[in-house]
Design an enzyme around this catalytic site. Structure first.
Site, PDB file in Angstrom:
ATOM      1  N   GLU A 174     -49.376 -28.438  47.960  1.00 53.94           N
ATOM      2  CA  GLU A 174     -50.588 -27.737  47.527  1.00 53.94           C
ATOM      3  C   GLU A 174     -51.492 -27.340  48.691  1.00 53.94           C
ATOM      4  OE1 GLU A 174     -51.527 -27.217  43.971  1.00 53.94           O
ATOM      5  OE2 GLU A 174     -49.379 -27.529  43.788  1.00 53.94           O
ATOM      6  N   HIS A 248     -56.537 -32.175  42.989  1.00 59.91           N
ATOM      7  CA  HIS A 248     -56.339 -32.092  44.438  1.00 59.91           C
ATOM      8  C   HIS A 248     -57.266 -33.101  45.104  1.00 59.91           C
ATOM      9  CE1 HIS A 248     -55.069 -27.656  43.806  1.00 59.91           C
ATOM     10  NE2 HIS A 248     -53.991 -28.371  44.055  1.00 59.91           N
ATOM     11  N   CYS A 365     -62.566 -25.192  47.587  1.00 63.46           N
ATOM     12  CA  CYS A 365     -61.358 -24.494  47.122  1.00 63.46           C
ATOM     13  C   CYS A 365     -61.278 -23.085  47.691  1.00 63.46           C
ATOM     14  CB  CYS A 365     -61.347 -24.398  45.599  1.00 63.46           C
ATOM     15  SG  CYS A 365     -61.043 -25.948  44.748  1.00 63.46           S
TER      16      CYS A 365
END
EC number: 3.5.3.23
Length: 447
Positions: A174, A248, A365
């Site tokens: 990720e 995450h 993000c």
């Protein structure tokens, strides 16, 4: 050697909508089918970029991807012209249309994992593209992400861009959202902290939500990025917080230089990890937020840790937060206490990013951190660096092409596809990227 951190922020795409595609991301699920405002979304992101650039922080942009992504629908068996395919999928399988129209590439913390030259065995800056294997709509991103990064980091004497790992669950990666770097000056060697949620022979893993990052992937990325093995730590995220919506690591922890700002429940063996970091990082400071002051659920709801921790010239730090933190009485009380205490975080800056936040993406993000020396920075495509002229040009571009209202049903509009391609064509010229999108390379043939 002197180096600075450059934040590359993702531009929100023209098809930004709320589809609830991301199981494990509670904001995404909660806002499913709401009406979005793509023009407001892109402008909220641009305002953050420009404000930080004006404050003296180095800031750049990464473009959105081509959406709806017709080649993926062709792979799924839909045939005809692009317009016929849009009509067929809207009638027969509308969920697939939403998946291939996601604006998720805006969250460039998932674009790649970065190794600065000071940490690399060969002295280059390395970027390994993330495969984002856990979600179909995100697994589509890797090829275009790679093309964009190669167009931005062109100089192969300074930069190595690596293709994503194979698209299998064992190697689920990720990107930088599960990676932190700690150390002193940016230009000095640092310690890279790779955070994973699962490993093949370890039964400790979440039960409710998927662990997207594997240890096997983290180890492979560290090898590809030529990180000095003496400068790497692999740590497991606490599976219990993954099950509470921490999909995450950047939803529960953020680092900058010698500081790790995290929840006390962020990692599986947190005391061991903190001791490791204290041994390996000169002047290390852990700011662990206790659950009695901020619960994990409140941290997820406000994205307290999905913040940017930025160094000022005097060594103090600025914490960049979403407005949701200010709107939550308990979290705001904690933050005011934090900046009054004896630690490097002395200032807070709040931004309204609600369009992104409603899909589960906060300030962290939206950005990819890249540490660059002066020579490396001069080798970056200069057209992507944020300044007054680019800010003005991108706002005018958004006003011309972005809609102020979008629903899932609108994704079938062939005009939206044409608007998007025209907008990206203009953007690639503005940012001097060349032909990075599939429609530019094929002439958008009607097939």
């Amino acid at each position: 050697m002197t180096a600075h951190e450059v934040n590359f922020d993702g531009l929100v795409g023209l098809t930004h909508h709320y589809a609830g595609l991301s199981f494990g991301n509670e904001a995404s699920t909660r806002h499913r089918f709401q009406v979005s405002n793509p023009r407001l979304a892109v402008k909220q992101g641009l305002l953050k970029m420009k404000a930080l650039a004006d404050a003296g922080f180095l800031q750049a942009v990464i473009p959105p991807h081509e959406r709806p992504f017709i080649p993926a629908l062709r792979q799924l068996g839909f045939t005809g012209s692009d317009e016929q395919i849009l009509d067929k999928v809207a009638r027969q399988a509308p969920r697939w249309l939403s998946r291939v129209s996601s604006a998720s590439p805006m969250w460039v913390a998932n674009a790649a994992t970065v190794c600065p030259s000071a940490d690399a065995l060969d002295g280059k800056v390395h970027l390994t593209v993330a495969n984002l294997n856990n979600k179909f709509h995100r697994a589509l991103e890797a090829p275009v992400t790679e093309a964009l990064l190669r167009a931005i980091f062109r100089d192969e004497n300074q930069f190595s861009v690596h293709s994503a790992l194979p698209q299998v669950a064992l190697l689920g990666d990720e990107g930088a959202a599960n990676h932190n770097r700690l150390g002193g000056e940016y230009g000095s060697a640092g310690v890279q902290l790779f955070v994973y949620g699962r490993e093949e022979e370890n039964e400790i893993r979440p039960a409710r939500y998927p662990a997207r990052q594997s240890r096997e992937a983290s180890e492979a990325v560290a090898r590809l990025n030529q990180v000095n093995p003496q400068q790497v730590i692999f740590a497991q995220q606490n599976p219990e917080v993954i099950d509470q919506g921490v999909f995450h690591n950047d939803v529960i922890a953020v680092s900058n230089r010698q500081v790790l700002f995290c929840h006390e429940a962020a990692f599986a063996r947190q005391k061991v990890l903190i001791n490791q970091l204290r041994t390996r990082v000169d002047g290390f400071m852990a700011i662990e937020v206790p659950a009695e002051e901020v619960s994990v659920s409140d941290a997820v709801a406000t994205y307290l840790f999905n913040s940017q921790l930025l160094s000022r010239d005097d060594g103090s730090m600025l914490l960049v937060l979403p407005r949701e933190c200010q709107d939550h009485a308990g979290v705001w009380r904690y933050l005011n206490k934090l900046v009054a205490e004896d630690n490097p975080i002395i200032a807070i800056q709040v931004f309204d990013l609600r369009e992104s936040m409603a899909n589960g993406g906060g300030p962290a993000c939206l950005r990819l951190r890249v540490v660059l020396t002066e020579e490396e920075r001069r080798a970056v495509n200069p057209a992507v660096m944020m300044n007054d002229a680019l800010f003005t040009a991108l706002n005018a571009w958004a006003d011309r092409y972005y809609r102020d209202r979008l629903t899932a049903a609108d994704l079938a509009d062939p005009l939206l596809l044409r608007e998007g391609r025209e907008a990206l064509d203009v953007l690639t010229r503005l940012l001097d990227l060349g032909s990075v999108y599939p429609f530019q390379q094929t002439g958008a043939a009607d097939g």
